[in-house]
Design an enzyme around this catalytic site. Structure first.
Site, PDB file in Angstrom:
ATOM      1  N   TYR A   1      -2.862  -2.595   0.444  1.00  0.00           N
ATOM      2  CA  TYR A   1      -1.550  -2.155   0.019  1.00  0.00           C
ATOM      3  C   TYR A   1      -1.629  -0.784  -0.631  1.00  0.00           C
ATOM      4  CZ  TYR A   1      -3.007  -3.518  -4.733  1.00  0.00           C
ATOM      5  OH  TYR A   1      -3.681  -3.629  -5.924  1.00  0.00           O
ATOM      6  N   CYS A   2      -0.485  -0.072  -0.594  1.00  0.00           N
ATOM      7  CA  CYS A   2      -0.298   1.145  -1.381  1.00  0.00           C
ATOM      8  C   CYS A   2       0.933   0.921  -2.249  1.00  0.00           C
ATOM      9  CB  CYS A   2      -0.195   2.384  -0.499  1.00  0.00           C
ATOM     10  SG  CYS A   2       1.162   2.361   0.692  1.00  0.00           S
ATOM     11  N   TRP A   3       1.628   1.944  -2.642  1.00  0.00           N
ATOM     12  CA  TRP A   3       2.755   1.757  -3.550  1.00  0.00           C
ATOM     13  C   TRP A   3       3.914   1.022  -2.885  1.00  0.00           C
ATOM     14  CZ3 TRP A   3       4.866   0.695  -7.765  1.00  0.00           C
ATOM     15  CH2 TRP A   3       6.183   1.027  -8.086  1.00  0.00           C
TER      16      TRP A   3
ATOM     17  N   GLY B   1       3.576   2.096   2.737  1.00  0.00           N
ATOM     18  CA  GLY B   1       3.910   3.205   3.620  1.00  0.00           C
ATOM     19  C   GLY B   1       2.707   3.864   4.262  1.00  0.00           C
TER      20      GLY B   1
ATOM     21  N   TYR C   1       2.724  -2.508  -3.373  1.00  0.00           N
ATOM     22  CA  TYR C   1       2.598  -2.971  -4.760  1.00  0.00           C
ATOM     23  C   TYR C   1       3.966  -3.147  -5.410  1.00  0.00           C
ATOM     24  CZ  TYR C   1       1.052  -2.951  -9.673  1.00  0.00           C
ATOM     25  OH  TYR C   1       0.831  -3.263 -10.992  1.00  0.00           O
TER      26      TYR C   1
END
Length: 352
Positions: free
Chosen positions: A95-97, A100, A124
């Protein structure tokens, strides 16, 4: 292979799947999903450059800058992942923020290396939204209350040894709850990470069984309980321990007399105004003289009033009192187990 998963998948399916956080190191330190490992696509400095480029020249220009940074490190990403997944199936989630470009980029790279990469949809941010919505849901709560020094934490752990499930909020917070609660503890996590760690512990409970936890105020040191969790706690059955003052004083003397006097005085100063000048001055003199029991009695007079005031504030919940003449955690836990059927019946809690 690359696929998408929702945040809830982490808690009901493959909890043992390696979880990769591809955000920058500072983002990871601020808060991350428990058990995740950080393989940042960009360093903090690189992320700042990409962000500035995006602001000044748009998405396409920022993409080119990002590719320059990431392209030189592609083999490093694979090497780090290989070390993490050594001896495990070639499956990961990441995952990233917001789910994306950063997570999509590394998911693509890892899939080329033969991994099945699952991206958390919404990243996240979606995970944080999910745990807020689910906070405090599931297992019914049994809240163990009592004046400071009643030995509630020890009793909780004894209850666990006797087959009950518990959440130790103070252990997760790295703070015992009072102004002295930071002494002897590890540094507290960020509030964000505290919430993440709390939900991780909560998600591992059996929802068919009640969970014991200690009565707390909303704040534990510098961190705060999530709103829905705290509200549920204050609506739940309270089992109020009545432990004699002498036993409480003896317990707290054992716990705190070994700390440096200056540390105790600094902590005492945080409640000086609330305690009143005369009481604080007397407590200070006793600490400096090594007479800890009298100092603790003075401090307990303040905390007992504070706890009683909080009890009146949350006066709609079921309360079951247990008078005990001992500070022995085993005996107190055993007494709680004996009255547990009555507690559950009165609180209208049903165990499946």
């Amino acid at each position: 292979m690359v696929s998408m998963i929702d945040p809830g998948w982490l808690f009901c399916e493959r909890r043992d799947l390696p979880l990769i956080d591809v955000r920058s190191p500072s983002e990871f330190l601020q808060g991350h999903i428990p058990h995740a490992v950080n393989i940042p696509l960009f360093s903090d400095e690189e992320r700042a450059v990409v962000g500035t480029r995006y602001h000044d020249a748009g998405k396409d220009a920022a993409l080119l800058v990002g590719l320059d940074f990431a392209g030189a490190k592609m083999s490093d990403y694979i090497k780090k992942l290989t070390n993490i997944t050594k001896g495990k199936p070639r499956e990961i989630s990441l995952y990233c923020w917001r789910g994306g470009m950063r997570s999509a980029s590394l998911a693509w790279l890892f899939s080329l290396a033969g991994y099945h990469a699952r991206i958390i949809e919404g990243g996240y941010k979606a995970y944080r939204s999910y745990i807020r919505q689910q906070s405090g849901k599931g297992s019914p709560m049994l809240v163990l209350g009592g004046m400071t020094g009643s030995g509630k934490t020890e009793i909780l752990h004894e209850l666990r040894r006797q087959g009950e499930q518990i959440i130790d909020l103070e252990d997760i917070a790295h703070n015992r709850g009072s102004v002295f609660g930071h002494l002897g503890q590890c540094p507290q996590p960020t509030n964000e990470q505290f919430e993440n760690n709390l939900f991780d512990a909560w998600s591992q409970l059996d929802p068919a069984k009640p969970v014991w936890l200690e009565d707390e105020s909303r704040s534990i040191g510098t961190v705060s309980l999530p709103g829905p969790f705290f509200e549920q706690m204050k609506k739940s059955q309270l089992i109020l321990l009545r432990v004699p003052l002498d036993i409480r004083v003896a317990r707290l003397t054992d716990e705190y007399a070994g700390f440096e006097k200056n540390s105790l005085l600094d902590a005492l100063g945080k409640i000086a105004q609330a305690m009143g000048g005369q009481g604080v001055a007397e407590a200070q003199r006793n600490i400096l003289a090594g007479n800890f029991a009298p100092a603790i009695r003075l401090v307990l007079a303040y905390y007992d009033k504070t706890y009683q005031k909080a009890m009146f504030k949350f006066n709609e919940r079921h309360v079951k009192e247990l008078n005990t003449g001992t500070g022995d955690a085993f005996l107190n836990a055993s007494m709680l187990k004996q009255i547990l059927p009555d507690i559950l019946a009165n609180a209208e809690i049903r165990v499946i």
